[in-house]
Design an enzyme around this catalytic site. Structure first.
Site, mmCIF file in Angstrom:
data_model
loop_
_atom_site.group_PDB
_atom_site.id
_atom_site.type_symbol
_atom_site.label_atom_id
_atom_site.label_comp_id
_atom_site.label_asym_id
_atom_site.label_seq_id
_atom_site.Cartn_x
_atom_site.Cartn_y
_atom_site.Cartn_z
ATOM 1 N N GLU B 9 0.799 -1.234 0.000
ATOM 2 C CA GLU B 9 0.000 0.000 0.000
ATOM 3 C C GLU B 9 0.829 1.280 0.000
ATOM 4 O O GLU B 9 0.420 2.306 -0.518
ATOM 5 C CB GLU B 9 -0.916 -0.030 1.232
ATOM 6 N N ASP B 110 -3.140 -3.302 3.297
ATOM 7 C CA ASP B 110 -3.769 -3.460 4.610
ATOM 8 C C ASP B 110 -5.038 -4.297 4.491
ATOM 9 O O ASP B 110 -5.776 -4.182 3.508
ATOM 10 C CB ASP B 110 -4.144 -2.085 5.196
ATOM 11 N N TYR B 320 -1.810 -2.893 13.431
ATOM 12 C CA TYR B 320 -2.605 -2.075 12.526
ATOM 13 C C TYR B 320 -3.612 -1.227 13.323
ATOM 14 O O TYR B 320 -4.387 -1.768 14.114
ATOM 15 C CB TYR B 320 -3.345 -2.992 11.549
#
Lengths: 77, 709
Positions: B9, B110, B320
């Site tokens: 990403e 993600d 995360y």
């Protein structure tokens, strides 16, 4: 079309005020009874007090100041 | 040997993933025409790790024209939609070139809706690959072990329900945002000829509505009086303040009677009661609680907390952050995390305590998230020097994590009941008997410890003085960034990833005035217009319904095409309804804008001619701004005042206590100050001028010194 004498918004239902200031006037008038019972203030003293307190909402303050300046709004019946 | 493309990403994530997957931990960064990729070897495979920059593709209308309705869209490279997104061009071109000789595509973005969509769009439009045969890596931290595990056990298919939900979210947000903003902006343009973007959107509308409703409550607030009793006494030469048993006395008369009956009288300690309570640690952080706690302790805006947490995640030192979960899964290697944290100087002694206590079962919260665990440290050491902001947030996350293993804190609440006839007064104390988890959470806990003075039952006190004080009921508080974010979460509006941005946009559009989210005149104008002509846009029901439909896509109970088709139908109906009233809407918005600009630009009566109004004027020759009298153009008055040239100005509803001139506020970057229009001459502002002069000196001295070097 008439406009609010305080803020210039469109007046509410033939009143001198917009819907916000009209609602503020209604709230101010209906609260007087409780103030009178709590501290035995006269209407004029009550209005003066609202003008001095920081907690008073802006629209309520606008209306209270207009009443204090003597533009014809008087004690609720 | 096969050639595998791993799509990540962000550049930082690509670097970490390449490092974790390369057999020798020495991936080679290959730079090509303003972009780069990582070349690594893993077993017999050659891996090409490429990166996106968040979204590389955005929606664009397929039929030209800045008008509405516009219902058809297609995905195009971001640089075609956003002029500033020039960096995306070389990246897309590089991925296109590299994708030609690839055998297998792996999406390693993600694991959430946005991440899945970014991977899918990159695959489809940059790689021109078939998403049906691509594979998916799933991970919650960027540590080497988790990435290697995710690669070795990757899923054979992409998470298509997540991708569809992401796609439809973008499409519906685009449809509502673009069309409704054009509706409002064109209404102003067609009425007054001004082009001023007046925006609203699917979530922005209800958010504005919540702020406006709260603002109305504040502005309509009539305070009520009440009285409190303040009683003091002296015991062992120490002045003690006593608390009257009734917190509010409703009438002045009652309050005066209580004072009359108590002042100068003797009271005695009737009883001393103690109550012990145990308080468990707070649950692990999810994004919302982290944002709220960071705002409380550091004053970070939610969007800032998210950005800082994202940076800590990319450095692989926390998990995360975009998670709703307040749970840590049993599969998480807590010992390994504690081992890592134990090597850090700041936390080694605390980790030792946790390990010695032997309770490695963390406290869990109620909320869960299928994709990610609660936010926790990974135990890895930072690879770079953390900024002060990052340090603060990291410390908060680590201490919260350690506190999960702590014992309950035990508090003893003490209350002495002090009586005079039928009157009852209290003296309170609070003692922490066991700090437990509070020791780990340290500076982020409030203990409010207060020792009870040395008193015994039967002791007598002389109550003096006893007074009453008039107080007033308080209006509801305006929102702050944290409380607004919590409200959006509670009302299920927006997502954990988008809420912070929405909160920011309300302010940046000029709809609110300050950090307290006070509605501006422009905010009012927009709210009133929408309330009158398009109340559905302000209603949380519409957007909540769409959120539910998106959730149904995730659960595979419906599909993107059906949801989109229904949303388009509803929107078209709204737009048609609007078209019929465009003139009226335009008039109301124009009036509101005029009021807004007036409030932003007018600085009261001109002190010189007493007829004109002072206004902020921009010189057509120099472009500089200053304050001038409205009578200047009629050659009646030449009064002017200089203004600071940088920053956003807003007139204040007050005059300068030193010179009596109008005050205004300047906000420039993170600095905010108040001054008067007469600031260059005002006797009270000499210090400000001095400080300004010194700053200027420093600024001019710096380059001179550097030049000499």
């Amino acid at each position: 079309m008439s406009f609010c004498t305080i803020c210039g918004r469109v007046a509410w239902n033939k009143s001198d005020f917009c819907r916000y200031h009209k609602e503020a006037l209604d709230g101010l008038q209906s609260s007087y009874e409780l103030w009178r019972k709590a501290s035995e203030l006269s209407w004029d003293e009550y209005i003066e007090k609202l003008c001095q307190i920081d907690e008073t909402g802006r629209w309520v303050l606008d209306v209270a100041e207009q009443i204090r300046s003597g533009d014809g709004l008087s004690t609720p019946t | 040997m096969s050639r595998v493309m791993v799509i990540t990403e962000k550049p930082t994530a690509a670097k970490r993933i390449a490092h974790a997957l390369d057999d020798n931990k020495t991936p080679m960064e290959v730079k090509k025409r303003g972009a780069s990729y990582y070349d690594c070897k893993r077993g017999t495979d050659e891996l090409i790790v490429v990166y996106a920059l968040g979204h590389l593709f955005e929606l664009k209308q397929t039929v030209k024209g800045w008008t509405y309705p516009r219902m058809e869209t297609s995905w195009v490279p971001k640089y075609e939609v956003e002029k500033k997104a020039t960096q995306t061009k070389p990246i897309i071109n590089l991925i296109k070139r590299l994708a030609k000789d690839v055998d297998t595509f792996v999406v390693a973005t993600d694991h959430d809706i946005e991440g899945s969509l970014i991977g899918y769009l990159t695959l489809k439009y940059a790689c021109k690959a078939d998403p049906m045969v691509a594979r998916r890596m799933l991970f919650s931290t960027l540590t080497d072990s988790e990435i290697q595990n995710a690669f070795d056990n990757m899923s054979g298919t992409l998470d298509f329900p997540m991708i569809e939900a992401g796609q439809v979210r973008h499409e519906i947000d685009w449809l509502y945002g673009i069309n409704l903003t054009r509706v409002l902006t064109l209404a102003v343009k067609n009425t007054a000829g001004w082009f001023k973007i007046v925006s609203t959107g699917r979530v922005q509308g209800p958010t504005l509505s919540y702020i406006a409703e709260r603002e109305q409550e504040v502005n309509l607030f009539v305070p009520y009086p009440f009285w409190i009793i303040q009683a003091k006494t002296v015991h062992n030469d120490m002045e003690i303040e006593l608390e009257y048993s009734k917190k509010r006395i409703d009438t002045k008369n009652d309050a005066e009677n209580i004072v009359k009956d108590l002042d100068g009288k003797t009271a005695h300690v009737d009883s001393i009661n103690s109550r012990t309570t145990a308080q468990q640690p707070h649950p692990p952080f999810n994004l919302s609680t982290l944002q709220s706690e960071a705002y409380r302790h550091f004053g970070f805006k939610p969007s800032r907390t998210l950005a800082v947490a994202q940076s800590l995640y990319l450095d692989a030192i926390i998990s995360y952050p975009r998670t709703s979960s307040e749970k840590l899964p049993q599969t998480l290697d807590l010992k390994e995390i504690l081992k890592g944290l134990g090597k850090m100087k700041n936390y080694s002694s605390m980790v030792k305590q946790v390990v010695q206590a032997g309770n490695l079962i963390p406290v869990q919260g109620k909320k869960s998230d299928p994709a990610h665990p609660a936010i926790h440290p990974t135990g890895s050491k930072p690879t770079k020097q953390l900024t002060p902001t990052e340090k603060k947030l990291y410390d908060l996350i680590v201490r919260r994590f350690l506190s999960l293993f702590g014992e309950s804190a035990v508090k003893e609440h003490l209350r002495a009941d002090i009586k005079h006839e039928d009157y009852l007064l209290y003296l309170r104390g609070l003692r922490i008997l066991k700090h437990g988890w509070m020791e780990f959470y340290g500076p982020y806990t409030k203990t409010n410890e207060k020792e009870l003075p040395d008193i015994s039952e039967g002791d007598s006190f002389l109550l003096s003085p006893v007074n009453d004080e008039e107080r007033y009921t308080q209006p509801p508080s305006r929102f702050n960034p944290s409380s607004l974010l919590k409200l959006l979460e509670r009302e299920n509006l927006g997502t954990k990833a988008t809420r912070a941005r929405i909160v920011d946009s309300i302010k940046s559009r000029g709809y609110t005035l300050n950090d307290k989210f006070e509605l501006s005149t422009l905010g009012y104008a927009l709210f009133e217009t929408l309330e009158k002509y398009m109340p559905d846009i302000l209603s949380p029901e519409l957007t909540r319904h769409l959120e539910k439909e998106m959730n149904d896509i995730l659960q595979e109970r419906t599909n993107r095409v059906d949801v989109l088709s229904r949303a388009k139908g509803d929107l078209l109906e709204l737009l048609e309804n609007f078209k019929l009233q465009e003139g009226k809407i335009g008039n109301e918005l124009v009036t509101g804008l005029q009021r807004y600009w007036k409030s932003k630009e007018e600085l009261g009566e001109c002190p010189k001619c007493r007829e004109g109004t002072l206004r902020v004027i921009r010189s057509s020759k120099t472009g500089k701004r200053f304050v001038g009298c409205s009578n200047y153009s009629k050659s009646k008055c030449d009064q002017t005042f200089p203004l600071p040239q940088k920053g956003d100005l807003s007139p204040l509803d007050m005059t300068c206590p030193h010179c009596g001139y109008q005050m205004f506020q300047v906000v420039s970057g993170r600095r905010k100050w108040e001054t008067c229009i007469n600031w260059t001459e005002c006797p009270g502002r000499k210090d400000e001028l001095k400080a300004l002069e010194e700053q200027r000196k420093k600024r001019t001295e710096k380059p001179q010194k550097e030049n000499k070097k």
